[in-house]
Design a protein around this motif. Sequence first.
Motif, PDB file in Angstrom:
ATOM      1  N   UNK A   6       0.982  -1.298   0.113  1.00  0.00           N
ATOM      2  CA  UNK A   6      -0.059  -0.041   0.034  1.00  0.00           C
ATOM      3  C   UNK A   6       0.993   1.218   0.176  1.00  0.00           C
ATOM      4  N   UNK A   7       0.497   2.298  -0.759  1.00  0.00           N
ATOM      5  CA  UNK A   7       1.173   3.605  -0.779  1.00  0.00           C
ATOM      6  C   UNK A   7       0.125   4.618  -0.657  1.00  0.00           C
ATOM      7  N   UNK A   8       0.363   5.264   0.531  1.00  0.00           N
ATOM      8  CA  UNK A   8      -0.506   6.632   1.040  1.00  0.00           C
ATOM      9  C   UNK A   8       0.139   7.851   0.374  1.00  0.00           C
ATOM     10  N   UNK A   9      -0.845   8.344  -0.386  1.00  0.00           N
ATOM     11  CA  UNK A   9      -0.481   9.758  -0.960  1.00  0.00           C
ATOM     12  C   UNK A   9      -1.393  10.714  -0.365  1.00  0.00           C
ATOM     13  N   UNK A  10      -1.918  10.304   0.915  1.00  0.00           N
ATOM     14  CA  UNK A  10      -2.916  11.308   1.371  1.00  0.00           C
ATOM     15  C   UNK A  10      -1.890  12.767   1.599  1.00  0.00           C
ATOM     16  N   UNK A  11      -2.604  13.849   1.297  1.00  0.00           N
ATOM     17  CA  UNK A  11      -1.963  15.144   1.418  1.00  0.00           C
ATOM     18  C   UNK A  11      -0.527  15.565   0.847  1.00  0.00           C
ATOM     19  N   UNK A  12      -0.482  14.489  -0.218  1.00  0.00           N
ATOM     20  CA  UNK A  12       1.129  14.796  -0.821  1.00  0.00           C
ATOM     21  C   UNK A  12       0.884  15.513  -2.072  1.00  0.00           C
ATOM     22  N   UNK A  13       1.252  16.538  -2.299  1.00  0.00           N
ATOM     23  CA  UNK A  13       1.200  17.381  -3.559  1.00  0.00           C
ATOM     24  C   UNK A  13       1.845  16.680  -4.712  1.00  0.00           C
ATOM     25  N   UNK A  14       1.543  17.290  -5.887  1.00  0.00           N
ATOM     26  CA  UNK A  14       2.185  17.161  -7.440  1.00  0.00           C
ATOM     27  C   UNK A  14       3.413  17.948  -7.319  1.00  0.00           C
ATOM     28  N   UNK A  15       4.585  17.586  -7.416  1.00  0.00           N
ATOM     29  CA  UNK A  15       4.931  16.347  -8.015  1.00  0.00           C
ATOM     30  C   UNK A  15       5.549  15.260  -7.205  1.00  0.00           C
ATOM     31  N   UNK A  16       5.368  15.620  -5.992  1.00  0.00           N
ATOM     32  CA  UNK A  16       5.824  14.558  -4.967  1.00  0.00           C
ATOM     33  C   UNK A  16       5.062  13.375  -5.230  1.00  0.00           C
ATOM     34  N   UNK A  17       3.678  13.194  -5.355  1.00  0.00           N
ATOM     35  CA  UNK A  17       2.741  11.999  -5.502  1.00  0.00           C
ATOM     36  C   UNK A  17       3.333  11.222  -6.629  1.00  0.00           C
ATOM     37  N   UNK A  18       3.658  12.028  -7.737  1.00  0.00           N
ATOM     38  CA  UNK A  18       4.030  11.146  -8.934  1.00  0.00           C
ATOM     39  C   UNK A  18       5.530  10.640  -8.701  1.00  0.00           C
ATOM     40  N   UNK A  19       6.295  11.328  -8.136  1.00  0.00           N
ATOM     41  CA  UNK A  19       7.583  10.583  -7.939  1.00  0.00           C
ATOM     42  C   UNK A  19       7.463   9.259  -7.097  1.00  0.00           C
ATOM     43  N   UNK A  20       6.701   9.357  -5.941  1.00  0.00           N
ATOM     44  CA  UNK A  20       6.783   8.384  -5.125  1.00  0.00           C
ATOM     45  C   UNK A  20       5.806   6.989  -5.682  1.00  0.00           C
ATOM     46  N   UNK A  21       4.960   7.426  -6.562  1.00  0.00           N
ATOM     47  CA  UNK A  21       4.038   6.569  -7.260  1.00  0.00           C
ATOM     48  C   UNK A  21       5.052   5.668  -8.083  1.00  0.00           C
ATOM     49  N   UNK A  22       5.813   6.473  -9.076  1.00  0.00           N
ATOM     50  CA  UNK A  22       6.760   5.872 -10.232  1.00  0.00           C
ATOM     51  C   UNK A  22       7.609   5.028  -9.404  1.00  0.00           C
TER      52      UNK A  22
END
Length: 75
Positions: A6-22
Amino acid sequence: MPSTSELSLLNIDWPGSLLQCNREIHRMEKGDTLNIILNDPEIAGPLMLVINRAENMRAKLKEQSGHILINVNKR
């Protein structure tokens, strides 16, 4: 052996969310599942584009308990 994470991207803005997802989708092995949880619908669309363009990935998006869940499987 396939795993689920599981990856929680709650309250993480773009582009940080993209970097973590990638980073997480590139760590996945065949048969693995990644559940991404986020709360910003404006981020969900671009993330789905990135995931669907990644090799051997399949993703489904749904709303769940006031959040957005993206379920990613590597084929």
